[in-house]
Motif scaffolding. Sequence first.
Motif, PDB file in Angstrom:
ATOM      1  N   ARG A   1      39.392  33.250  41.899  1.00  0.00           N
ATOM      2  CA  ARG A   1      40.710  34.219  41.423  1.00  0.00           C
ATOM      3  C   ARG A   1      40.704  35.349  42.473  1.00  0.00           C
ATOM      4  O   ARG A   1      39.430  35.663  43.195  1.00  0.00           O
ATOM      5  N   THR A   2      41.735  35.861  42.980  1.00  0.00           N
ATOM      6  CA  THR A   2      41.834  37.096  43.818  1.00  0.00           C
ATOM      7  C   THR A   2      41.757  38.252  43.386  1.00  0.00           C
ATOM      8  O   THR A   2      42.438  38.322  42.337  1.00  0.00           O
TER       9      THR A   2
ATOM     10  N   ALA B   1      34.997  32.369  39.459  1.00  0.00           N
ATOM     11  CA  ALA B   1      35.120  32.625  37.877  1.00  0.00           C
ATOM     12  C   ALA B   1      35.119  31.252  37.162  1.00  0.00           C
ATOM     13  O   ALA B   1      34.944  30.281  37.799  1.00  0.00           O
ATOM     14  N   SER B   2      35.091  31.346  35.874  1.00  0.00           N
ATOM     15  CA  SER B   2      35.235  30.245  35.183  1.00  0.00           C
ATOM     16  C   SER B   2      36.145  30.613  33.867  1.00  0.00           C
ATOM     17  O   SER B   2      36.457  31.619  33.581  1.00  0.00           O
ATOM     18  N   GLU B   3      36.915  29.203  33.922  1.00  0.00           N
ATOM     19  CA  GLU B   3      37.824  29.277  32.680  1.00  0.00           C
ATOM     20  C   GLU B   3      37.583  28.375  31.517  1.00  0.00           C
ATOM     21  O   GLU B   3      37.114  27.415  31.771  1.00  0.00           O
ATOM     22  N   PRO B   4      38.031  28.569  30.372  1.00  0.00           N
ATOM     23  CA  PRO B   4      37.735  27.494  29.452  1.00  0.00           C
ATOM     24  C   PRO B   4      39.042  26.500  29.472  1.00  0.00           C
ATOM     25  O   PRO B   4      40.042  26.815  29.719  1.00  0.00           O
TER      26      PRO B   4
ATOM     27  N   VAL C   1      34.107  52.155  45.112  1.00  0.00           N
ATOM     28  CA  VAL C   1      34.878  50.939  45.364  1.00  0.00           C
ATOM     29  C   VAL C   1      35.394  50.687  44.089  1.00  0.00           C
ATOM     30  O   VAL C   1      34.662  50.707  43.040  1.00  0.00           O
ATOM     31  N   TYR C   2      36.613  50.078  44.158  1.00  0.00           N
ATOM     32  CA  TYR C   2      37.225  49.361  42.891  1.00  0.00           C
ATOM     33  C   TYR C   2      37.315  48.046  43.170  1.00  0.00           C
ATOM     34  O   TYR C   2      37.920  47.641  44.335  1.00  0.00           O
ATOM     35  N   GLU C   3      37.145  47.147  42.407  1.00  0.00           N
ATOM     36  CA  GLU C   3      37.552  45.729  42.471  1.00  0.00           C
ATOM     37  C   GLU C   3      37.955  45.265  41.269  1.00  0.00           C
ATOM     38  O   GLU C   3      37.315  45.377  40.076  1.00  0.00           O
ATOM     39  N   GLY C   4      39.095  44.585  41.433  1.00  0.00           N
ATOM     40  CA  GLY C   4      39.635  44.030  40.113  1.00  0.00           C
ATOM     41  C   GLY C   4      41.220  43.478  40.205  1.00  0.00           C
ATOM     42  O   GLY C   4      41.874  43.694  41.426  1.00  0.00           O
ATOM     43  N   GLY C   5      42.077  43.661  39.354  1.00  0.00           N
ATOM     44  CA  GLY C   5      43.413  43.355  39.165  1.00  0.00           C
ATOM     45  C   GLY C   5      44.249  44.373  38.665  1.00  0.00           C
ATOM     46  O   GLY C   5      45.403  44.086  38.582  1.00  0.00           O
ATOM     47  N   MET C   6      43.889  45.597  38.894  1.00  0.00           N
ATOM     48  CA  MET C   6      44.753  46.652  38.413  1.00  0.00           C
ATOM     49  C   MET C   6      45.317  47.535  39.315  1.00  0.00           C
ATOM     50  O   MET C   6      46.004  48.422  39.378  1.00  0.00           O
TER      51      MET C   6
ATOM     52  N   GLY D   1      41.901  45.963  50.449  1.00  0.00           N
ATOM     53  CA  GLY D   1      42.182  44.325  50.869  1.00  0.00           C
ATOM     54  C   GLY D   1      41.927  43.723  49.655  1.00  0.00           C
ATOM     55  O   GLY D   1      42.124  44.148  48.569  1.00  0.00           O
ATOM     56  N   GLN D   2      41.736  42.313  49.894  1.00  0.00           N
ATOM     57  CA  GLN D   2      41.548  41.412  48.654  1.00  0.00           C
ATOM     58  C   GLN D   2      40.385  40.375  49.094  1.00  0.00           C
ATOM     59  O   GLN D   2      40.004  40.331  50.172  1.00  0.00           O
ATOM     60  N   ARG D   3      39.783  39.832  48.164  1.00  0.00           N
ATOM     61  CA  ARG D   3      38.779  38.720  48.329  1.00  0.00           C
ATOM     62  C   ARG D   3      38.761  37.697  47.134  1.00  0.00           C
ATOM     63  O   ARG D   3      39.435  38.250  46.300  1.00  0.00           O
TER      64      ARG D   3
END
Length: 228
Positions: free
Chosen positions: A152-153, A108-111, A182-187, A102-104
């Motif tokens: 971010r998703t 996050a913070s971005e410059p 468990v893997y969480e990330g964007g890959m 799934g997704q969650r």
Amino acid sequence: MTHSPVSSRLRAGFLAAAAGALLLLAGCATALSTRVTRFNAWPADAAGSTFSFRRPDDVRSTDLEQSTYEQYVREALERRGLRGAEPGKAGQLLVEVAASGGQRQQAASEPVYQSYQVFVPARRDAAGRWFPGYWATDLYGPQYLGERASLRTVDVNSLRLRIVQTRPAPAAPQSVFEATAVYEGGMSRGLPDMVPNLVAAIFADFPGQNGQTQVVRIDPRTSQPAGR
């Protein structure tokens, strides 16, 4: 030495392609960081035991999908000295496999940067030629202003594995191994692509230390541990 506009464009195109290739290679070489939690009371005499699968009640996978995930686990168990039970017979160990994806949303913070324009005044060179003033991008580049909160998703893929010992009878069946990866990330490219990597993470240093959570890095090209 001067370069023609055509050769300059070709050189720029070559450099851009080379940079893209390097980024692609770097992306391919990036290991997946999985979080693995294990609990075990693994029997010292488990080698050579037979095993079979039973489906947990909460599994929503299709028959073919579930069978594929169980096959990954079967191969891992056989590499560790266990044997699949004969068709239609229950093994000395019952194995439960449950995968979910799934997704969650993750905070996050971005410059934040601000690009400034500066005015370059008009000038006259030594030959008397006149050059008008103009606006240009600040030579010091964009100025850092701070951080901005954002969401971010992220993909969330998990695999739960449980092994229950049914023999020797008449002792009540007891759980001898429980693990979650468990893997969480964007890959992630989807749960089916991630399950082989999650299986590899669970079986790294199998059966592992009881009651510990570790980060296990997996090479997605080979589905093998890539160190920690």
